[in-house]
Design a protein around this motif. Structure first.
Motif, PDB file in Angstrom:
ATOM      1  N   ILE A 157      -4.066  -1.956   3.355  1.00  0.00           N
ATOM      2  CA  ILE A 157      -3.530  -2.659   2.187  1.00  0.00           C
ATOM      3  C   ILE A 157      -2.063  -2.361   1.927  1.00  0.00           C
ATOM      4  O   ILE A 157      -1.340  -3.196   1.374  1.00  0.00           O
ATOM      5  CB  ILE A 157      -4.350  -2.318   0.915  1.00  0.00           C
ATOM      6  CG1 ILE A 157      -4.063  -3.316  -0.193  1.00  0.00           C
ATOM      7  CG2 ILE A 157      -4.089  -0.877   0.461  1.00  0.00           C
ATOM      8  CD1 ILE A 157      -5.012  -3.204  -1.374  1.00  0.00           C
ATOM      9  N   GLY A 158      -1.587  -1.192   2.325  1.00  0.00           N
ATOM     10  CA  GLY A 158      -0.222  -0.791   2.018  1.00  0.00           C
ATOM     11  C   GLY A 158       0.854  -1.769   2.457  1.00  0.00           C
ATOM     12  O   GLY A 158       1.717  -2.150   1.649  1.00  0.00           O
ATOM     13  N   ASP A 181       3.679  -3.695   0.167  1.00  0.00           N
ATOM     14  CA  ASP A 181       5.097  -3.431   0.401  1.00  0.00           C
ATOM     15  C   ASP A 181       5.896  -4.706   0.626  1.00  0.00           C
ATOM     16  O   ASP A 181       7.007  -4.849   0.099  1.00  0.00           O
ATOM     17  CB  ASP A 181       5.277  -2.500   1.611  1.00  0.00           C
ATOM     18  CG  ASP A 181       4.791  -1.085   1.314  1.00  0.00           C
ATOM     19  OD1 ASP A 181       4.634  -0.757   0.129  1.00  0.00           O
ATOM     20  OD2 ASP A 181       4.560  -0.327   2.282  1.00  0.00           O
ATOM     21  N   ASP A 182       5.345  -5.638   1.431  1.00  0.00           N
ATOM     22  CA  ASP A 182       6.116  -6.855   1.726  1.00  0.00           C
ATOM     23  C   ASP A 182       5.820  -8.005   0.768  1.00  0.00           C
ATOM     24  O   ASP A 182       6.380  -9.089   0.896  1.00  0.00           O
ATOM     25  CB  ASP A 182       5.896  -7.301   3.169  1.00  0.00           C
ATOM     26  CG  ASP A 182       4.450  -7.688   3.473  1.00  0.00           C
ATOM     27  OD1 ASP A 182       3.680  -7.984   2.535  1.00  0.00           O
ATOM     28  OD2 ASP A 182       4.076  -7.688   4.665  1.00  0.00           O
ATOM     29  N   GLY A 183       4.912  -7.764  -0.191  1.00  0.00           N
ATOM     30  CA  GLY A 183       4.639  -8.772  -1.206  1.00  0.00           C
ATOM     31  C   GLY A 183       3.618  -9.818  -0.815  1.00  0.00           C
ATOM     32  O   GLY A 183       3.249 -10.676  -1.622  1.00  0.00           O
ATOM     33  N   ARG A 190       4.351   3.481  -2.373  1.00  0.00           N
ATOM     34  CA  ARG A 190       5.012   2.885  -1.210  1.00  0.00           C
ATOM     35  C   ARG A 190       5.233   3.908  -0.110  1.00  0.00           C
ATOM     36  O   ARG A 190       5.665   3.569   0.985  1.00  0.00           O
ATOM     37  CB  ARG A 190       6.359   2.279  -1.636  1.00  0.00           C
ATOM     38  CG  ARG A 190       6.222   1.043  -2.523  1.00  0.00           C
ATOM     39  CD  ARG A 190       7.574   0.471  -2.869  1.00  0.00           C
ATOM     40  NE  ARG A 190       7.454  -0.746  -3.655  1.00  0.00           N
ATOM     41  CZ  ARG A 190       7.322  -1.965  -3.150  1.00  0.00           C
ATOM     42  NH1 ARG A 190       7.315  -2.111  -1.828  1.00  0.00           N
ATOM     43  NH2 ARG A 190       7.214  -3.016  -3.915  1.00  0.00           N
ATOM     44  N   HIS A 191       4.984   5.163  -0.424  1.00  0.00           N
ATOM     45  CA  HIS A 191       5.147   6.238   0.557  1.00  0.00           C
ATOM     46  C   HIS A 191       3.780   6.792   0.964  1.00  0.00           C
ATOM     47  O   HIS A 191       3.649   7.985   1.234  1.00  0.00           O
ATOM     48  CB  HIS A 191       6.017   7.344  -0.029  1.00  0.00           C
ATOM     49  CG  HIS A 191       7.337   6.863  -0.568  1.00  0.00           C
ATOM     50  ND1 HIS A 191       8.347   6.414   0.247  1.00  0.00           N
ATOM     51  CD2 HIS A 191       7.787   6.732  -1.847  1.00  0.00           C
ATOM     52  CE1 HIS A 191       9.378   6.036  -0.489  1.00  0.00           C
ATOM     53  NE2 HIS A 191       9.066   6.225  -1.761  1.00  0.00           N
TER      54      HIS A 191
END
Length: 239
Positions: A73-74, A78-80, A156-157
């Motif tokens: 899912i990350g 992150d990229d929307g 985000r990390h």
């Protein structure tokens, strides 16, 4: 609760050329190490347990869990691109549950199967060591996938945090600090391995009843909270 379309998209993201290459490296390395140890050292139950516990369960399983759990899912957050998925008439809990199932399946496939193969190479499942560590890898895959999927929804990390947990907390602190072992997925899964194995080559600092409660509790709470965070993210995006 399970959506085939979401699952297909998640599998495609996780098993793309770059991620699949990374996922294959650690299992291949484990099998090479097992073959080398068997060739040079012969059959030794303690050595087999040390290899499976020290590399497979302590390093390979959590690292694969990081890749699969955060990768489910990350990157979409992150990229929307998660917005497009959230705009579909699919419940947020279904999205999280489906992605969790995919992450668990990928983690199990790339960790439990090679652990079983390596165990058989090392000592032919003497003292039930191969099966014990395979079961430990299976249950650890569930907890790691839930934890790292949650990380993917809140930060985000997530990959960096996951690697710190896997390599610093589980591997370093878990081996040096006795108290840290109680809060270790590795030790919880080892409790199951100890029950299945002979109880001498495999040991855990956590009792089996507590280990089961913690494994189930962490997996359920992490999945629930990930669903809550995704719901919040949806509201923010809609505003």
């Amino acid at each position: 609760m399970y959506n085939p379309t979401v699952a297909r998209l998640t599998y495609r993201a996780l098993l793309g050329r770059r991620r699949a290459a990374i996922l294959f490296v650690l299992p291949a390395l484990l099998i090479v190490i097992a073959a080398a140890v068997r060739g040079f050292n012969g059959v030794d139950d303690q050595v087999a347990s040390d290899v499976l516990g020290g590399f497979a369960l302590a390093t390979m399983v959590p690292l694969i869990g990081v890749i699969a759990g955060t990768g489910a899912i990350g990157p979409e957050i992150d990229d929307g691109s998660i917005v497009y998925l959230l705009s579909k008439p699919v419940k947020r809990s279904t999205i999280i549950f489906t992605k969790l199932i995919v992450a668990i399946a990928v983690t199990m496939a790339f960790s439990a199967i090679p652990t079983f193969i390596a165990g058989y190479i090392l000592n032919g499942n003497g003292q039930q060591i191969a099966i014990a560590y395979t079961v430990a890898a299976l249950v650890a895959s569930i907890a790691y996938s839930a934890l790292f999927l949650l990380l993917g929804t809140v930060s985000r990390h997530a990959v960096v945090i996951g690697l710190v947990y896997a390599l610093v907390w589980e591997t370093l602190f878990g081996s040096l600090v006795a108290g840290a072992r109680t809060l270790s997925v590795q030790q919880w899964s080892l409790a199951l391995a100890q029950k299945i194995g002979d109880g001498t080559t495999i040991t855990s600092d956590v009792g089996l009843p507590l280990a089961v409660v913690l494994l189930v509790g962490v997996s359920v709470v992490a999945t629930w909270y990930a669903g809550q965070k995704l719901r919040t993210l949806t509201l923010a995006g809609e505003e």
